[in-house]
Design a protein around this motif. Structure first.
Motif, PDB file in Angstrom:
ATOM      1  N   LEU A  47       0.834  -1.207   0.000  1.00  0.00           N
ATOM      2  CA  LEU A  47       0.000   0.000   0.000  1.00  0.00           C
ATOM      3  C   LEU A  47       0.865   1.252   0.000  1.00  0.00           C
ATOM      4  CD1 LEU A  47      -2.819   1.273   0.167  1.00  0.00           C
ATOM      5  CD2 LEU A  47      -2.665   1.099   2.668  1.00  0.00           C
ATOM      6  N   ALA A  48       1.954   1.240   0.789  1.00  0.00           N
ATOM      7  CA  ALA A  48       2.865   2.390   0.819  1.00  0.00           C
ATOM      8  C   ALA A  48       3.463   2.640  -0.559  1.00  0.00           C
ATOM      9  CB  ALA A  48       3.970   2.153   1.848  1.00  0.00           C
ATOM     10  N   GLU A  49       3.835   1.579  -1.265  1.00  0.00           N
ATOM     11  CA  GLU A  49       4.359   1.729  -2.622  1.00  0.00           C
ATOM     12  C   GLU A  49       3.283   2.256  -3.567  1.00  0.00           C
ATOM     13  OE1 GLU A  49       5.776  -2.127  -3.635  1.00  0.00           O
ATOM     14  OE2 GLU A  49       7.582  -2.007  -2.363  1.00  0.00           O
ATOM     15  N   HIS A  50       2.051   1.799  -3.359  1.00  0.00           N
ATOM     16  CA  HIS A  50       0.939   2.193  -4.237  1.00  0.00           C
ATOM     17  C   HIS A  50       0.586   3.661  -4.066  1.00  0.00           C
ATOM     18  CE1 HIS A  50      -2.653   1.360  -6.651  1.00  0.00           C
ATOM     19  NE2 HIS A  50      -3.350   2.057  -5.773  1.00  0.00           N
ATOM     20  N   LEU A  51       0.645   4.163  -2.829  1.00  0.00           N
ATOM     21  CA  LEU A  51       0.222   5.539  -2.547  1.00  0.00           C
ATOM     22  C   LEU A  51       1.341   6.551  -2.772  1.00  0.00           C
ATOM     23  CD1 LEU A  51      -1.918   5.060   0.697  1.00  0.00           C
ATOM     24  CD2 LEU A  51      -2.698   5.225  -1.666  1.00  0.00           C
ATOM     25  N   GLY A  52       2.580   6.137  -2.598  1.00  0.00           N
ATOM     26  CA  GLY A  52       3.696   7.065  -2.777  1.00  0.00           C
ATOM     27  C   GLY A  52       4.461   7.316  -1.495  1.00  0.00           C
ATOM     28  N   SER A  53       5.740   7.558  -1.646  1.00  0.00           N
ATOM     29  CA  SER A  53       6.623   7.681  -0.481  1.00  0.00           C
ATOM     30  C   SER A  53       6.432   8.975   0.295  1.00  0.00           C
ATOM     31  CB  SER A  53       8.082   7.564  -0.932  1.00  0.00           C
ATOM     32  OG  SER A  53       8.393   8.594  -1.870  1.00  0.00           O
ATOM     33  N   ASP A  54       5.730   9.963  -0.276  1.00  0.00           N
ATOM     34  CA  ASP A  54       5.556  11.235   0.432  1.00  0.00           C
ATOM     35  C   ASP A  54       4.426  11.177   1.455  1.00  0.00           C
ATOM     36  OD1 ASP A  54       3.759  10.938  -1.726  1.00  0.00           O
ATOM     37  OD2 ASP A  54       3.298  13.089  -1.664  1.00  0.00           O
ATOM     38  N   LEU A  55       3.716  10.046   1.539  1.00  0.00           N
ATOM     39  CA  LEU A  55       2.624   9.903   2.493  1.00  0.00           C
ATOM     40  C   LEU A  55       3.073   9.060   3.687  1.00  0.00           C
ATOM     41  CD1 LEU A  55      -0.245   9.196  -0.017  1.00  0.00           C
ATOM     42  CD2 LEU A  55       0.096  11.294   1.283  1.00  0.00           C
ATOM     43  N   GLU A  56       2.525   9.361   4.842  1.00  0.00           N
ATOM     44  CA  GLU A  56       2.870   8.654   6.080  1.00  0.00           C
ATOM     45  C   GLU A  56       1.757   7.665   6.432  1.00  0.00           C
ATOM     46  OE1 GLU A  56       2.931   9.878  10.788  1.00  0.00           O
ATOM     47  OE2 GLU A  56       3.647  11.345   9.310  1.00  0.00           O
ATOM     48  N   LEU A  57       2.108   6.397   6.664  1.00  0.00           N
ATOM     49  CA  LEU A  57       1.143   5.371   7.052  1.00  0.00           C
ATOM     50  C   LEU A  57       1.391   4.963   8.502  1.00  0.00           C
ATOM     51  CD1 LEU A  57       0.779   2.814   4.092  1.00  0.00           C
ATOM     52  CD2 LEU A  57      -0.935   4.394   4.969  1.00  0.00           C
ATOM     53  N   GLU A  58       0.345   5.039   9.306  1.00  0.00           N
ATOM     54  CA  GLU A  58       0.435   4.677  10.730  1.00  0.00           C
ATOM     55  C   GLU A  58      -0.573   3.566  11.018  1.00  0.00           C
ATOM     56  OE1 GLU A  58      -0.518   6.641  15.132  1.00  0.00           O
ATOM     57  OE2 GLU A  58      -0.780   7.814  13.283  1.00  0.00           O
ATOM     58  N   VAL A  59      -0.131   2.506  11.683  1.00  0.00           N
ATOM     59  CA  VAL A  59      -1.012   1.397  12.041  1.00  0.00           C
ATOM     60  C   VAL A  59      -1.801   1.757  13.291  1.00  0.00           C
ATOM     61  CG1 VAL A  59      -1.129  -1.030  12.708  1.00  0.00           C
ATOM     62  CG2 VAL A  59       0.550  -0.288  11.012  1.00  0.00           C
ATOM     63  N   LEU A  60      -3.132   1.627  13.223  1.00  0.00           N
ATOM     64  CA  LEU A  60      -4.001   1.911  14.363  1.00  0.00           C
ATOM     65  C   LEU A  60      -4.480   0.629  15.036  1.00  0.00           C
ATOM     66  CD1 LEU A  60      -6.172   4.743  12.765  1.00  0.00           C
ATOM     67  CD2 LEU A  60      -4.088   4.990  14.131  1.00  0.00           C
ATOM     68  N   VAL A  61      -4.902  -0.341  14.254  1.00  0.00           N
ATOM     69  CA  VAL A  61      -5.354  -1.639  14.766  1.00  0.00           C
ATOM     70  C   VAL A  61      -4.799  -2.716  13.841  1.00  0.00           C
ATOM     71  CG1 VAL A  61      -7.360  -3.152  15.087  1.00  0.00           C
ATOM     72  CG2 VAL A  61      -7.443  -0.796  15.900  1.00  0.00           C
ATOM     73  N   ASP A  62      -4.256  -3.767  14.449  1.00  0.00           N
ATOM     74  CA  ASP A  62      -3.670  -4.856  13.676  1.00  0.00           C
ATOM     75  C   ASP A  62      -4.128  -6.177  14.284  1.00  0.00           C
ATOM     76  OD1 ASP A  62      -2.178  -6.636  12.236  1.00  0.00           O
ATOM     77  OD2 ASP A  62      -0.226  -5.723  12.682  1.00  0.00           O
ATOM     78  N   LEU A  63      -5.238  -6.724  13.776  1.00  0.00           N
ATOM     79  CA  LEU A  63      -5.819  -7.960  14.290  1.00  0.00           C
ATOM     80  C   LEU A  63      -5.906  -8.977  13.160  1.00  0.00           C
ATOM     81  CD1 LEU A  63      -8.758  -6.416  16.372  1.00  0.00           C
ATOM     82  CD2 LEU A  63      -6.588  -7.283  17.249  1.00  0.00           C
ATOM     83  N   PRO A  64      -5.223 -10.106  13.283  1.00  0.00           N
ATOM     84  CA  PRO A  64      -5.233 -11.089  12.203  1.00  0.00           C
ATOM     85  C   PRO A  64      -6.567 -11.802  12.085  1.00  0.00           C
ATOM     86  CG  PRO A  64      -4.079 -11.964  14.110  1.00  0.00           C
ATOM     87  CD  PRO A  64      -4.395 -10.524  14.428  1.00  0.00           C
ATOM     88  N   GLY A  65      -6.801 -12.391  10.940  1.00  0.00           N
ATOM     89  CA  GLY A  65      -7.980 -13.222  10.757  1.00  0.00           C
ATOM     90  C   GLY A  65      -7.840 -14.536  11.503  1.00  0.00           C
ATOM     91  N   VAL A  66      -8.967 -15.163  11.766  1.00  0.00           N
ATOM     92  CA  VAL A  66      -9.027 -16.425  12.518  1.00  0.00           C
ATOM     93  C   VAL A  66      -9.885 -17.402  11.734  1.00  0.00           C
ATOM     94  CG1 VAL A  66      -9.928 -17.509  14.612  1.00  0.00           C
ATOM     95  CG2 VAL A  66      -8.708 -15.327  14.765  1.00  0.00           C
ATOM     96  N   CYS A  67      -9.434 -18.643  11.601  1.00  0.00           N
ATOM     97  CA  CYS A  67     -10.247 -19.642  10.913  1.00  0.00           C
ATOM     98  C   CYS A  67      -9.863 -21.034  11.395  1.00  0.00           C
ATOM     99  CB  CYS A  67     -10.071 -19.544   9.404  1.00  0.00           C
ATOM    100  SG  CYS A  67     -11.328 -20.464   8.475  1.00  0.00           S
TER     101      CYS A  67
END
Length: 376
Positions: A268-288
């Motif tokens: 996603l960072a590559e797709h949007l461009g390096s001039d944008l800042e990405l911050e993780v707010l919630v990181d919950l994996p899937g369960v199956c």
């Protein structure tokens, strides 16, 4: 009260455990007093002011690992709609128990507590049972995260785990992951009458939102199908007559166990461009869960009897504490199964069918007996 799931659910509904702001302490203390009086071992774990988790257990003399149950004590806010039934009154009308949290998920908690109480003797003969009651689930599994981080010794070692979220007593194999990000664009402020002297962060953000909509999150999952992406909020600028130097939007990505969140973030960072800042707010994996697991098949068979026929494999779109708990528990087989109405979660005049509550309590009892007598 521990012999009556309706009475216990009504008592739990009387505690306004709204999150935000979050306040599970009084409800948890009530349960400590009630459970200890019935012979349960209990320990509270605090993770903030009036915020806490409760772990309760009944030990057994048999070989094998305990069966685990988990549920969250917090509930979502009431919303702006008008409630015809008091949200904390525990009113029963036409076979329905009303209240905030009736389905999501105080009915599930009451059902598995009463099931344990009704089956104390068989639990004592088997490997025992452990209840993980958390706070802060509704805002990203905050309580479960604190429990795993600060008190992992309370988790114990479980042979299997039941998550009492609302499923109308139908077994669910798992849920999608939740990956929430904040994307921030930076610019340079200037007077609104001379915009050429600044760099407008909102313009860059608008471009990024368009780019985000074309991002391929990943391939579909056999049960959870296509992962999704949604722009949830947008913010930027401080006043109308200035060029904004900062703007941000949030992304809600729902994923599956076949996708790695770190890889999604990198792409996603590559797709949007390096001039944008990405911050993780919630990181919950899937369960199956594995549908071929012997215990999973046994639970499906028990539920099929209740519902009058074989039940298909299914998943739910919302996340649960299992996303955080399972890695800390070494990934025991896990199912989502509870008496609440899935369609009523977070709604005005939330309710649980009283009949489903009693059926769910008996179903949990059957699963407890199966586990304890199997000598796992």
């Amino acid at each position: 009260m521990l012999d009556d799931p309706l009475a216990l659910t009504r008592a739990l509904l009387g505690f306004p455990t709204l999150n935000p702001p979050g306040d599970e302490e009084a409800c948890a203390q009530f349960l400590v007093t009630t459970l200890r009086g019935a012979g349960f071992h209990c320990e509270l774990q605090h993770f903030g002011e009036r915020r806490c988790n409760l772990v309760a257990w009944l030990p057994g003399r048999g070989a094998g690992k305990p069966l685990g149950f988990t549920g969250h004590l917090d509930v979502v806010p009431l919303g702006n709609g008008i409630w015809r039934h008091g949200p904390f009154a525990g009113e029963v009308a036409e076979g329905r128990l009303y209240g905030r949290g009736a389905s999501d998920m105080k009915a599930g908690i009451a059902a598995f507590i009463v099931a344990c109480q009704r089956n104390r003797e068989v639990i004592a003969q088997g490997p025992g049972v452990r209840l993980l009651l958390t706070g802060g689930e509704e805002t990203g599994c905050d309580g479960a995260r604190a429990l795993c981080r600060d008190a992992p010794h309370l988790l114990g070692e479980l042979g299997a785990l039941l998550v009492g979220e609302p499923t109308a007593n139908r077994p669910v194999l798992g849920h999608k992951g939740a990956f929430w990000l904040r994307c921030t664009a930076h610019g340079r402020t200037a007077h609104g009458a001379m915009p050429e002297e600044g760099e407008n962060a909102i313009y860059r953000l608008a471009e990024a939102i368009g780019q985000a909509r074309t991002f391929a999150v990943g391939p579909p999952h056999p049960l959870m199908r296509q992962p999704t992406l949604n722009v949830g909020t947008v913010s930027g600028g401080l006043n109308i007559n200035s060029v904004p130097d900062r703007a941000a939007f949030t992304l809600d990505l729902r994923t599956a166990p076949n996708l790695e969140h770190a890889d999604i973030q990198r792409r996603l960072a590559e797709h949007l461009g390096s001039d944008l800042e990405l911050e993780v707010l919630v990181d919950l994996p899937g369960v199956c869960a594995d549908r071929s697991d012997a215990w999973v098949r046994q639970v499906f068979d028990r539920c099929a009897t209740l519902h009058g026929g074989a039940l298909p494999a299914s998943v739910v779109p919302y996340f649960t504490d299992a996303a955080v708990l399972l890695p800390a528990l070494n990934d025991p087989p896990t199912l989502i199964l509870g008496p609440g109405e899935p369609s009523m979660a977070h709604k005005v005049d939330e309710y649980c069918e009283v009949q489903r509550l009693e059926e769910g309590t008996e179903l949990y009892g059957q699963l407890l007996r199966d586990w304890m007598l199997a000598g796992r």
